[in-house]
Each structure stands twice: as C-alpha cells, then as structure tokens.
Write a protein that holds these residues in place. Sequence first.
Motif, mmCIF file in Angstrom:
data_model
loop_
_atom_site.group_PDB
_atom_site.id
_atom_site.type_symbol
_atom_site.label_atom_id
_atom_site.label_comp_id
_atom_site.label_asym_id
_atom_site.label_seq_id
_atom_site.Cartn_x
_atom_site.Cartn_y
_atom_site.Cartn_z
ATOM 1 N N GLY A 13 0.784 -1.218 0.000
ATOM 2 C CA GLY A 13 0.000 0.000 0.000
ATOM 3 C C GLY A 13 0.811 1.259 0.000
ATOM 4 N N GLY A 14 2.136 1.209 0.255
ATOM 5 C CA GLY A 14 2.971 2.413 0.294
ATOM 6 C C GLY A 14 2.747 3.179 1.585
ATOM 7 N N SER B 93 9.041 3.902 -4.152
ATOM 8 C CA SER B 93 7.710 4.040 -3.569
ATOM 9 C C SER B 93 6.620 3.783 -4.602
ATOM 10 C CB SER B 93 7.546 5.438 -2.963
ATOM 11 O OG SER B 93 6.253 5.610 -2.419
ATOM 12 N N THR C 158 1.862 2.224 -8.493
ATOM 13 C CA THR C 158 1.704 3.300 -9.479
ATOM 14 C C THR C 158 2.380 2.937 -10.788
ATOM 15 O OG1 THR C 158 1.619 4.973 -7.743
ATOM 16 C CG2 THR C 158 2.169 5.739 -9.958
ATOM 17 N N ASP D 8 3.765 0.887 -4.271
ATOM 18 C CA ASP D 8 2.319 1.147 -4.170
ATOM 19 C C ASP D 8 1.567 0.840 -5.466
ATOM 20 O OD1 ASP D 8 2.544 3.352 -5.930
ATOM 21 O OD2 ASP D 8 2.590 4.824 -4.309
#
Length: 336
Positions: A30-31, A287, A293, A291
């Motif tokens: 989830g970061g 990151s 992205t 997550d």
Amino acid sequence: MKFSRSVAVLVAAGAALALTACGGAADDAGGGDGVTVTMLPKNLGNPYFETSTSGAEEAAGELGLALEEVGPETSTPDSQVPFINTSAQQGVAALVVSANDPRAIGDALDEARAAGTKVVTFDSDTDPEFRDIFVNQATAEGIASKQLELISEQIGGSGEIAILSASANATNQNAWIELMEAQLASDYPDIELVEIAYGDDDDQASFDKTAALLQAHPDLKGIVSPTTVGVAAAARYVSTSEFKGKVAVTGLGTPNQMREYVEDGTVTAFALWNPGDLGYLAAYAASALVDGTITGAPGETFEAGRLGEFTVGEDGVVLLGDPFVFDASNIGDFDF
C-alpha cells in the motif's frame, strides 16, 4: 563489512519505528507508513553516496517511508550480496542499489524479487533482468560527450590523455569509457588516450594511480576521471606537484570535494548531476513500484515530489537529466 548508519524516517505523528518487526514486502504494497526501503550504495564512506542517501532521506520524509542505508566498505563485485540477502530476509519493500557489477549480484536480487522486494538500481545498473527500474543520472552518451568536451577545451584540442576510472567491473564507468573511446576516434583525432587506470574508488589507490600515470606518460596533458573519488584524488595529487597548471584534471566530482582545487587553479571545470536529486528520485521510484503506481513498463509515469513527473523509458530506465558543469563562476552556489 559494516553498516554506516541506519536512518528511519516516518512522517506520521507518533509512528513507531520497528524495522525488525515489519511484515513481508508483499504486506507493504500500500505504500506510505510501514514501508521499509534499504539503500545500498557501492561502498560506504563515499561522499557521493552520502549525498545520494541524503536525497533519499528527504524523499522518505515526504513519503512516510522507513529508510535504512547499509553497504560494504569496499566496492568489490560481490561485496553487496550479503546485504541484499539480509534485506530480503527482513522483508523490506524495496531495495535501492548502485551496482558494483552488472551480474555478480544478479542471483541475490532475483531471490529478493521472488520474495516480493522491488528493486531499483541507481547510478550504476545491473543487467535489466535483475531489477524493476534503473534511475539513470544522465544518458551514457551525454556523460561521455561532456567529459570529452571539457578535456578538449582544457588541453587545446590535442595531446595525450589518460582515464582514471573506478573498478574494472563498474558498469557505469565502463559504458562511459567505451563511448569516450568511440568519440575520441571519430570526433577528436588529435587527442590520444594512452592509458585507462583503475583506482577502485579508493582515495589512496586513486592518488597513487595518478602519480603512476604522470610518471609513465611524461607528455600527458590531461586526466579524465569519471568517478568522484578518482577526480578528487587526482586533483589533490596534481595540486601540490610540478604538474599543476600543466596537466588538466576533469571528470565527475562533487562541488564540496572539488572546490579547493577549482579555487587554487588546479581544476578549470568538471561535471556531475546532483547526487542528492538522484537519490531523491530513486526513493520516489521505489515508492511508486511498491504502491503499484508503476511496474517498470515503458510509458508509465509517476510524480517525484519537487522534481516533477517522470516517464519510464525502454528497459525500465528513468532519466534524471543532463550533466551540469561546475567552474569558478558557479561552484560557490552549491553545497554537496
């Protein structure tokens, strides 16, 4: 081996720092808070990597990451392997690595990725199969061209030069040197590369190699060192020798390392990118991988704080930008 320091940065108020109690990498997808990132430079005690880690710490503070720096004392091909294995066993979400060798750490990185750890290389890449993203400081072509442009200007476009590199296995230096050799042959016919020496990113070894180069090549007009340790050591040697003002020294260095040599006239100009920005961008890329992205596919984009938006290129490469030239007119404006 030893650890230089452990840095844990969490921006959430009252957040507890407990690296040993963190869950597996898959649990961190989830970061943000609870995500652990390990920064693994080529070696410890290197001002360049101290600056890149400071940039990563800045990003960690903005993102709410727990960031730990570990690394070997010397930059040998397989010296990073134990640190990769330990990080994977601890279940870190991401590894940010400057590789000492393109393949020697590959198996360890494969095992880490199989355990769910995302891998970002920065500064010096592995073979693409071993990582998710490579954060490149500048294109190899741009770095090679800038160094040749600088040395050509400083020696009047002709004469003998030598290259003082890091280790013989360093991925980035070898790529730049190969391109410099090709460009010398095509664009600088009056400049002769007489030797490539290796100081292993060690200050004293690089200092001694500089002395040896100048002894072996009495007509040498310039030394190009594409490594921050090497260029500072070469400048230090030349600054107190009979060669000051006669042999040009340039390459890739940090302003704080090179300031005294620019100010005393030993060095006219040298180049680099901001290693703090490089570490900052690498942490943001890590990151974004954690997550979800980005996955490392070409064309994906992500935001990197104060640096803005970046696009993933071919082979999972993210480019920071072009080299910057430091000289007497601007070196006082920088502190890293």
